[in-house]
Design a protein around this motif. Structure first.
Motif, PDB file in Angstrom:
ATOM      1  N   THR B  18      38.178  85.349  48.652  1.00 47.20           N
ATOM      2  CA  THR B  18      38.841  84.098  48.246  1.00 47.20           C
ATOM      3  C   THR B  18      38.111  82.880  48.806  1.00 47.20           C
ATOM      4  OG1 THR B  18      40.926  85.301  48.315  1.00 47.20           O
ATOM      5  CG2 THR B  18      41.071  82.904  48.155  1.00 47.20           C
ATOM      6  N   MET B  19      37.710  82.969  50.071  1.00 43.53           N
ATOM      7  CA  MET B  19      36.947  81.858  50.670  1.00 43.53           C
ATOM      8  C   MET B  19      35.675  81.584  49.879  1.00 43.53           C
ATOM      9  SD  MET B  19      36.726  82.441  54.838  1.00 43.53           S
ATOM     10  CE  MET B  19      35.966  80.838  55.255  1.00 43.53           C
ATOM     11  N   THR B  20      34.970  82.675  49.533  1.00 47.57           N
ATOM     12  CA  THR B  20      33.695  82.511  48.825  1.00 47.57           C
ATOM     13  C   THR B  20      33.921  81.931  47.433  1.00 47.57           C
ATOM     14  OG1 THR B  20      32.854  84.388  50.066  1.00 47.57           O
ATOM     15  CG2 THR B  20      31.564  83.701  48.165  1.00 47.57           C
ATOM     16  N   THR B  21      34.968  82.417  46.755  1.00 40.49           N
ATOM     17  CA  THR B  21      35.290  81.875  45.436  1.00 40.49           C
ATOM     18  C   THR B  21      35.560  80.379  45.534  1.00 40.49           C
ATOM     19  OG1 THR B  21      36.310  84.000  44.925  1.00 40.49           O
ATOM     20  CG2 THR B  21      36.813  82.175  43.433  1.00 40.49           C
ATOM     21  N   LYS B  22      36.327  80.000  46.537  1.00 43.67           N
ATOM     22  CA  LYS B  22      36.649  78.569  46.705  1.00 43.67           C
ATOM     23  C   LYS B  22      35.393  77.747  47.024  1.00 43.67           C
ATOM     24  CE  LYS B  22      41.515  78.919  48.148  1.00 43.67           C
ATOM     25  NZ  LYS B  22      42.105  78.247  46.969  1.00 43.67           N
ATOM     26  N   LYS B  85      31.601  86.767  61.706  1.00 38.30           N
ATOM     27  CA  LYS B  85      30.379  85.984  61.515  1.00 38.30           C
ATOM     28  C   LYS B  85      30.326  85.373  60.108  1.00 38.30           C
ATOM     29  CE  LYS B  85      28.093  86.975  65.440  1.00 38.30           C
ATOM     30  NZ  LYS B  85      27.480  85.984  66.345  1.00 38.30           N
ATOM     31  N   MET B  86      30.698  86.179  59.123  1.00 44.45           N
ATOM     32  CA  MET B  86      30.647  85.684  57.737  1.00 44.45           C
ATOM     33  C   MET B  86      31.571  84.492  57.545  1.00 44.45           C
ATOM     34  SD  MET B  86      30.753  89.068  55.338  1.00 44.45           S
ATOM     35  CE  MET B  86      29.917  90.559  55.801  1.00 44.45           C
ATOM     36  N   SER B  87      32.722  84.539  58.209  1.00 41.62           N
ATOM     37  CA  SER B  87      33.686  83.451  57.999  1.00 41.62           C
ATOM     38  C   SER B  87      33.088  82.107  58.428  1.00 41.62           C
ATOM     39  CB  SER B  87      35.007  83.729  58.733  1.00 41.62           C
ATOM     40  OG  SER B  87      34.887  83.510  60.128  1.00 41.62           O
ATOM     41  N   VAL B  88      32.235  82.121  59.457  1.00 41.07           N
ATOM     42  CA  VAL B  88      31.578  80.880  59.893  1.00 41.07           C
ATOM     43  C   VAL B  88      30.684  80.342  58.763  1.00 41.07           C
ATOM     44  CG1 VAL B  88      30.011  79.803  61.579  1.00 41.07           C
ATOM     45  CG2 VAL B  88      31.491  81.685  62.314  1.00 41.07           C
ATOM     46  N   ALA B  89      29.905  81.243  58.183  1.00 38.72           N
ATOM     47  CA  ALA B  89      28.938  80.827  57.158  1.00 38.72           C
ATOM     48  C   ALA B  89      29.639  80.359  55.882  1.00 38.72           C
ATOM     49  CB  ALA B  89      27.978  81.981  56.850  1.00 38.72           C
ATOM     50  N   ILE B  90      30.704  81.059  55.493  1.00 36.09           N
ATOM     51  CA  ILE B  90      31.385  80.688  54.238  1.00 36.09           C
ATOM     52  C   ILE B  90      32.141  79.367  54.421  1.00 36.09           C
ATOM     53  CG2 ILE B  90      32.952  81.446  52.404  1.00 36.09           C
ATOM     54  CD1 ILE B  90      32.421  84.365  53.350  1.00 36.09           C
ATOM     55  N   GLU B  91      32.734  79.194  55.613  1.00 33.46           N
ATOM     56  CA  GLU B  91      33.400  77.913  55.900  1.00 33.46           C
ATOM     57  C   GLU B  91      32.386  76.775  55.792  1.00 33.46           C
ATOM     58  OE1 GLU B  91      34.819  74.493  58.113  1.00 33.46           O
ATOM     59  OE2 GLU B  91      33.168  75.748  58.780  1.00 33.46           O
ATOM     60  N   ARG B  92      31.170  77.044  56.286  1.00 33.72           N
ATOM     61  CA  ARG B  92      30.109  76.039  56.247  1.00 33.72           C
ATOM     62  C   ARG B  92      29.694  75.723  54.802  1.00 33.72           C
ATOM     63  NH1 ARG B  92      29.161  71.825  58.771  1.00 33.72           N
ATOM     64  NH2 ARG B  92      27.109  71.069  58.287  1.00 33.72           N
ATOM     65  N   MET B  93      29.699  76.751  53.936  1.00 32.24           N
ATOM     66  CA  MET B  93      29.408  76.496  52.509  1.00 32.24           C
ATOM     67  C   MET B  93      30.399  75.476  51.952  1.00 32.24           C
ATOM     68  SD  MET B  93      28.730  80.500  51.391  1.00 32.24           S
ATOM     69  CE  MET B  93      29.103  80.199  49.645  1.00 32.24           C
ATOM     70  N   GLY B  94      31.666  75.633  52.334  1.00 29.84           N
ATOM     71  CA  GLY B  94      32.695  74.683  51.895  1.00 29.84           C
ATOM     72  C   GLY B  94      32.417  73.276  52.402  1.00 29.84           C
ATOM     73  N   ILE B 131      24.436  80.824  42.929  1.00 30.08           N
ATOM     74  CA  ILE B 131      24.295  81.633  44.146  1.00 30.08           C
ATOM     75  C   ILE B 131      25.674  81.850  44.781  1.00 30.08           C
ATOM     76  CG2 ILE B 131      23.806  79.805  45.886  1.00 30.08           C
ATOM     77  CD1 ILE B 131      21.599  81.635  47.010  1.00 30.08           C
ATOM     78  N   GLY B 132      26.525  80.853  44.703  1.00 29.92           N
ATOM     79  CA  GLY B 132      27.881  81.003  45.253  1.00 29.92           C
ATOM     80  C   GLY B 132      28.657  82.088  44.520  1.00 29.92           C
ATOM     81  N   HIS B 133      28.553  82.056  43.188  1.00 26.96           N
ATOM     82  CA  HIS B 133      29.287  83.068  42.416  1.00 26.96           C
ATOM     83  C   HIS B 133      28.651  84.458  42.563  1.00 26.96           C
ATOM     84  CE1 HIS B 133      32.284  80.326  41.006  1.00 26.96           C
ATOM     85  NE2 HIS B 133      31.392  79.494  40.508  1.00 26.96           N
ATOM     86  N   ALA B 134      27.341  84.499  42.750  1.00 26.63           N
ATOM     87  CA  ALA B 134      26.693  85.804  42.996  1.00 26.63           C
ATOM     88  C   ALA B 134      27.167  86.385  44.330  1.00 26.63           C
ATOM     89  CB  ALA B 134      25.167  85.647  42.988  1.00 26.63           C
ATOM     90  N   LEU B 135      27.387  85.538  45.305  1.00 32.56           N
ATOM     91  CA  LEU B 135      27.881  86.014  46.596  1.00 32.56           C
ATOM     92  C   LEU B 135      29.320  86.517  46.469  1.00 32.56           C
ATOM     93  CD1 LEU B 135      27.317  86.409  49.642  1.00 32.56           C
ATOM     94  CD2 LEU B 135      28.261  84.118  50.010  1.00 32.56           C
ATOM     95  N   GLN B 136      30.086  85.790  45.673  1.00 29.46           N
ATOM     96  CA  GLN B 136      31.467  86.222  45.394  1.00 29.46           C
ATOM     97  C   GLN B 136      31.463  87.620  44.758  1.00 29.46           C
ATOM     98  OE1 GLN B 136      33.144  83.403  42.639  1.00 29.46           O
ATOM     99  NE2 GLN B 136      34.659  84.880  41.863  1.00 29.46           N
ATOM    100  N   GLN B 137      30.585  87.823  43.787  1.00 31.96           N
ATOM    101  CA  GLN B 137      30.396  89.135  43.157  1.00 31.96           C
ATOM    102  C   GLN B 137      30.077  90.225  44.176  1.00 31.96           C
ATOM    103  OE1 GLN B 137      31.341  89.477  39.735  1.00 31.96           O
ATOM    104  NE2 GLN B 137      29.357  90.555  39.542  1.00 31.96           N
ATOM    105  N   LEU B 138      29.141  89.893  45.049  1.00 32.73           N
ATOM    106  CA  LEU B 138      28.695  90.854  46.058  1.00 32.73           C
ATOM    107  C   LEU B 138      29.856  91.259  46.961  1.00 32.73           C
ATOM    108  CD1 LEU B 138      26.366  92.339  47.587  1.00 32.73           C
ATOM    109  CD2 LEU B 138      26.077  90.256  48.938  1.00 32.73           C
ATOM    110  N   LEU B 139      30.660  90.276  47.341  1.00 36.22           N
ATOM    111  CA  LEU B 139      31.762  90.574  48.257  1.00 36.22           C
ATOM    112  C   LEU B 139      32.897  91.292  47.542  1.00 36.22           C
ATOM    113  CD1 LEU B 139      31.839  87.218  50.270  1.00 36.22           C
ATOM    114  CD2 LEU B 139      31.207  89.445  51.167  1.00 36.22           C
TER     115      LEU B 139
END
Lengths: 231, 231
Positions: B18-22, B85-94, B131-139
């Protein structure tokens, strides 16, 4: 914050202190390289970043081992989780110092900072070295004495960052090349982010010591947003 | 990566997805706001960032609870540490998407991107959304099919970023104001960093799925250094 890392957690604390010392030294040296256009010093900062990356790896490995072998709970668990988060921020401080040094190397033998911005970047460099060493103090010693210092220096960095943008906006475009403007923009951003990362780590230490545990915060965020409205 | 998050770990995976989608939606909207100078859309992105921050807090709380109550070991432990660790990076994407939107708001009613750079930023915006949506796919899906896509799009973003600097260096300073140069410099940096954070997360997923566990990496670092030599 030594007292929060009891027994097995001491090695974790040592590594975080060492990482922070290295990152603070790196930003201090990178700033001196920027001020004096010293290519050798810039190279030393760039080469030294790998040691900080290795320490992050080591912190994370140790944290994983503590979790696996000791299944800590309550306070100790929060310390280990915090260490995993802090290592990201401190490693990033090292990267930002390296970026400053890289710009010195890229522009050498030209100075990376045009004359009009020289004084401002000397001040930013000093602020960054001070905030880095204040964070090292905080991690190395019990008590929260350094927290207000860290907050105050971060505000200085934010003001200096905004000042760079206001100087840019007042420039006569004949005084500076477009690439020089891009360079000072990024340099200023690197310093401002260095300060944000220090605040991020210091707030985690504060949470641990005061017990006001907040697994994720946006200290970093809040610090950065202060500089956002105007730029 | 659903299969790596078994049972209790599923809620953690849901939040990361959900974070990545957002974050992917945020960068897509911020880019559309930049392209069309749409203030309302920019405001929506800025306001929406708090939801990503809250999700990070939630991921971290859940991770802490799993560690405290279940003391996972081996693979499950690595998954929980990775989530922290991932949550730090995805928050940063936001945050990076929010920064793009903030610049639209700061410059409105003027467009944030001068005409000469409009096409380049349309491309960067599309790459970032992809790239954001590709990461969402991956997750969201088992398998590593999206990893090469993510790597390739990150390279696109790096090339676009370097192109911005080479465009800046070729500018005639009468065509653009110093503040506009600072703006495009930062915008380009935000997009490039967005790509780096996606690579950072995708490499963690890859490590988990292939078992080549590496508690800390410098995926992020490596991705960023590619753009460093020339700028």
């Amino acid at each position: 914050m030594r007292e929060v890392f009891k027994n097995e957690l001491n090695a974790l604390a040592d590594d975080l202190v060492t990482m922070t010392t290295k990152a603070a030294d790196a930003v201090e040296k990178a700033s001196r390289a920027l001020e004096t256009n010293d290519l050798d010093l810039a190279e030393a900062v760039i080469d030294g970043d790998a040691a900080i990356d290795n320490l992050q790896r080591h912190v994370d490995q140790q944290a994983a081992q503590i979790l696996a072998l000791q299944a800590p709970v309550a306070h100790d668990l929060r310390v280990v989780i915090s260490a995993l988060k802090m290592s990201v921020a401190i490693e990033r401080m090292g990267d930002l110092a390296r970026h400053i040094a890289s710009l010195v190397r890229i522009r050498h033998p030209q100075p990376a900072v045009p004359a009009a911005f020289a004084d401002t970047f000397v001040l930013m460099g000093r602020s960054a070295a001070r905030i880095g060493h204040a964070l090292q103090q905080l991690l190395d010693n019990p008590g929260l004495d350094s927290v207000p210092t860290i907050t105050a220096i971060d505000e200085e960095l934010d003001e200096q960052h905004l000042r760079v943008f206001s100087m840019i906006s007042e420039l006569d475009s004949s005084e500076i090349t477009p690439s020089q403007i891009a360079d000072v923009t990024l340099l200023s951003r690197y310093y401002e982010r260095f300060g944000d990362q220090c605040v991020n780590v210091s707030q985690r230490v504060e949470y641990l010591l005061t017990g006001s545990w907040e697994p994720e915060l946006s200290a970093n965020d809040a610090a950065e947003q202060r500089t956002e409205p105007r730029h």
